[in-house]
Design a protein around this motif. Structure first.
Motif, short mmCIF file in Angstrom:
data_model
loop_
_atom_site.label_atom_id
_atom_site.label_comp_id
_atom_site.label_asym_id
_atom_site.label_seq_id
_atom_site.Cartn_x
_atom_site.Cartn_y
_atom_site.Cartn_z
N ILE A 1 0.83 -1.21 0.00
CA ILE A 1 0.00 0.00 0.00
C ILE A 1 0.86 1.26 0.00
O ILE A 1 1.81 1.38 0.78
CB ILE A 1 -0.96 -0.03 1.21
CG1 ILE A 1 -2.01 -1.11 0.98
CG2 ILE A 1 -1.62 1.32 1.44
CD1 ILE A 1 -2.88 -1.38 2.14
N THR A 2 0.53 2.22 -0.90
CA THR A 2 1.30 3.46 -0.97
C THR A 2 0.76 4.45 0.07
O THR A 2 -0.30 4.23 0.65
CB THR A 2 1.16 4.11 -2.36
OG1 THR A 2 -0.21 4.46 -2.54
CG2 THR A 2 1.60 3.18 -3.46
N SER A 3 1.49 5.56 0.26
CA SER A 3 1.04 6.51 1.29
C SER A 3 -0.29 7.16 0.90
O SER A 3 -1.15 7.41 1.74
CB SER A 3 2.11 7.55 1.55
OG SER A 3 2.49 8.13 0.33
N ALA A 4 -0.47 7.41 -0.42
CA ALA A 4 -1.75 8.00 -0.86
C ALA A 4 -2.90 7.03 -0.53
O ALA A 4 -3.97 7.44 -0.11
CB ALA A 4 -1.72 8.27 -2.35
N GLU A 5 -2.62 5.77 -0.72
CA GLU A 5 -3.65 4.78 -0.44
C GLU A 5 -3.94 4.67 1.05
O GLU A 5 -5.08 4.47 1.46
CB GLU A 5 -3.25 3.41 -0.98
CG GLU A 5 -3.37 3.34 -2.49
CD GLU A 5 -2.64 2.14 -3.09
OE1 GLU A 5 -2.90 1.87 -4.26
OE2 GLU A 5 -1.82 1.51 -2.39
N SER A 6 -2.90 4.84 1.86
CA SER A 6 -3.17 4.72 3.30
C SER A 6 -4.02 5.89 3.79
O SER A 6 -4.78 5.75 4.73
CB SER A 6 -1.88 4.56 4.11
OG SER A 6 -1.05 5.64 3.88
N VAL A 7 -3.96 7.04 3.08
CA VAL A 7 -4.86 8.16 3.42
C VAL A 7 -6.30 7.74 3.11
O VAL A 7 -7.20 7.90 3.93
CB VAL A 7 -4.49 9.44 2.65
CG1 VAL A 7 -5.54 10.52 2.85
CG2 VAL A 7 -3.11 9.94 3.08
N LEU A 8 -6.49 7.16 1.93
CA LEU A 8 -7.84 6.71 1.55
C LEU A 8 -8.39 5.72 2.57
O LEU A 8 -9.56 5.74 2.92
CB LEU A 8 -7.78 6.01 0.18
CG LEU A 8 -7.61 6.92 -1.03
CD1 LEU A 8 -7.38 6.10 -2.28
CD2 LEU A 8 -8.83 7.81 -1.20
N ILE A 9 -7.50 4.87 3.05
CA ILE A 9 -7.93 3.85 4.00
C ILE A 9 -8.34 4.46 5.34
O ILE A 9 -9.36 4.11 5.90
CB ILE A 9 -6.81 2.79 4.18
CG1 ILE A 9 -6.76 1.92 2.94
CG2 ILE A 9 -7.04 1.93 5.41
CD1 ILE A 9 -5.67 0.91 2.94
N THR A 10 -7.54 5.42 5.82
CA THR A 10 -7.88 5.98 7.13
C THR A 10 -9.13 6.87 7.05
O THR A 10 -9.77 7.12 8.06
CB THR A 10 -6.71 6.79 7.74
OG1 THR A 10 -6.16 7.61 6.71
CG2 THR A 10 -5.64 5.89 8.30
N GLN A 11 -9.45 7.33 5.80
CA GLN A 11 -10.69 8.11 5.68
C GLN A 11 -11.92 7.23 5.92
O GLN A 11 -13.00 7.74 6.15
CB GLN A 11 -10.79 8.69 4.26
CG GLN A 11 -10.01 9.98 4.11
CD GLN A 11 -9.87 10.37 2.66
OE1 GLN A 11 -10.36 9.68 1.77
NE2 GLN A 11 -9.21 11.47 2.41
#
Ligand code: SF4
Length: 401
Positions: A4-14
């Protein structure tokens, strides 16, 4: 998961239970702009909660429905229902691929598509090589997304953005799956699944509310989009990851070779997470399928494929060792050996009567009413997806959407 990339981890925590809270509070303070809140619960999550609360599956389902409705949720559905579509579409896709294997070298093996942990790895690590092998059938979560934001919205005279659709899943990677641009409607600026919460997060919701699930009064289950017959929930055979191998195997044996398969003999290979099933007639192998769970076995499979040494026609690939019942978002208990705990969850999961997706009349009706029949352009849009090779660059990942 590791890819998982950092952009994706933002999506996940949203997407979290906090987000669900915010939506429910928004509904309470602005009743005129209220969104319809729908929660679709996975059968793996239900089994995990049932084990934790020492209740049977039906009780758990009724009490969970009651708890979610007390928070302001309007409808609670079951993703076993949408899995019928995922299984049927996978079965048909396999037979088509099998029939065109001589002209299309990448038609087989068909690889399962329901596990976003595996998809994430495949796209980022083996991009264009592996993508053609992956089944295009949407996962049960995303079929439910199509059902809710398509058919259900229409029935309720709502647009997709007026519904807030939450799923309860055994896994964090399902959040990533829900955030894929493929599952976003540009027209309505709405996702098919707005928020994914894990089984563990449901437990946290209960804790925050100071409620113990066994003490909740049961509520009747919502019958639309649920596998309910006369107060009984049903499931699919073939194990806690959805039973893809089993369903495709039986269907293909019948459709392609006229052979009726009743029981399936699994042959464990290197370990219990890598098993094989073979259909033979007069010493000739007609079908050879496998289960490959966990990254060790997945890597092994990919290497075989790359060397042109994979003997399989279909592989049910799942990223978690032991599959979805053991997903990273499931409830863990301290003090209990993880093997025993998993066995309890499996036992509960398997306690339901199983039903073949072909036997579900409601599914048949929906194919006709909603999609204009199996194989229609509408069915293709609602039930299938695509994958995107991701190239690693020096600055990160470059996704070809
Ligand atoms: Fe999620 Fe694991 Fe199931 Fe894959 S195998 S869908 S990562 S729980």
């Amino acid at each position: 998961s590791g890819c998982i990339t950092s952009a994706e981890s933002v999506l996940i925590t949203q997407q979290s239970h906090e987000e669900l809270y915010k939506m429910l509070t928004f509904n309470k303070v602005t009743p005129t702009e209220q969104k319809l809140v729908v929660v679709s619960v996975s059968p793996q999550s239900r089994a995990s909660l049932a084990a934790k609360c020492k209740m049977n599956i039906l009780e758990t389902a009724k009490k969970l429905t009651s708890f979610l409705k007390s928070l302001g949720v309007h409808y609670v559905f079951d993703t076993t229902f949408s899995r019928n579509f995922s299984l049927l579409e996978s079965q048909r896709e396999f037979v088509k691929r099998f029939q065109k294997q001589s002209e299309d070298k990448k038609a087989l093996p068909m690889l399962a598509s329901a596990c976003p942990g595996w998809i994430c790895y495949a796209e980022k690590t083996h991009g264009s090589f592996i993508i053609p092998y992956i089944s295009t059938a949407k996962s049960p979560q995303q079929v439910m997304g199509s059902l809710i934001k398509g058919h259900f919205a229409e029935q309720q005279h709502l647009t997709p953005d007026q519904i807030y659709h939450v799923t309860v899943m055994p896994c964090y990677d399902k959040k990533l799956e829900a955030s894929r641009p493929d599952f976003f409607s540009q027209e309505y600026q709405a996702r098919d699944v707005d928020c994914v919460i894990t089984t563990g997060e449901v437990l946290r919701l209960l804790e925050q509310e100071g409620i113990s699930l066994p003490d909740v009064d049961p509520a009747p289950l919502d019958t639309m989009f649920s596998c309910i017959r006369e107060e009984e929930l049903t499931s699919h055979s073939g194990g806690g990851s959805g039973g893809y191998l089993e369903h495709i195997y039986k269907y293909a044996a019948k459709e392609l070779f006229g052979i009726q398969v009743d029981t399936i003999q699994y042959k464990p290979l290197k370990n219990k997470d890598f098993q094989e099933v073979t259909l033979e007639k007069d010493g000739v192998v007609l079908l050879q399928f496998a289960l490959a769970y966990g990254f060790r076995n997945i890597q092994n499979l990919v290497q075989k494929l790359k060397r042109g040494k994979s003997p399989y026609h279909y592989v049910e690939v799942m990223a978690c060792p032991s599959g979805c019942l053991n997903g990273g978002g499931q409830i863990r208990v301290e003090g209990e050996a993880s093997k025993d705990w998993l066995q309890q969850v499996e036992k509960l999961y398997e306690s339901l009567r199983t039903e073949a997706p072909e036997e579900n009349q409601r599914v048949d009706e929906l194919y006709e009413q909603w999609l204009g029949g199996p194989g229609s352009a509408r069915a293709l849009r609602a039930l299938h997806t695509q994958y995107h090779a991701v190239e690693k660059t020096s600055t990160g990942f470059n996704i070809k959407w």
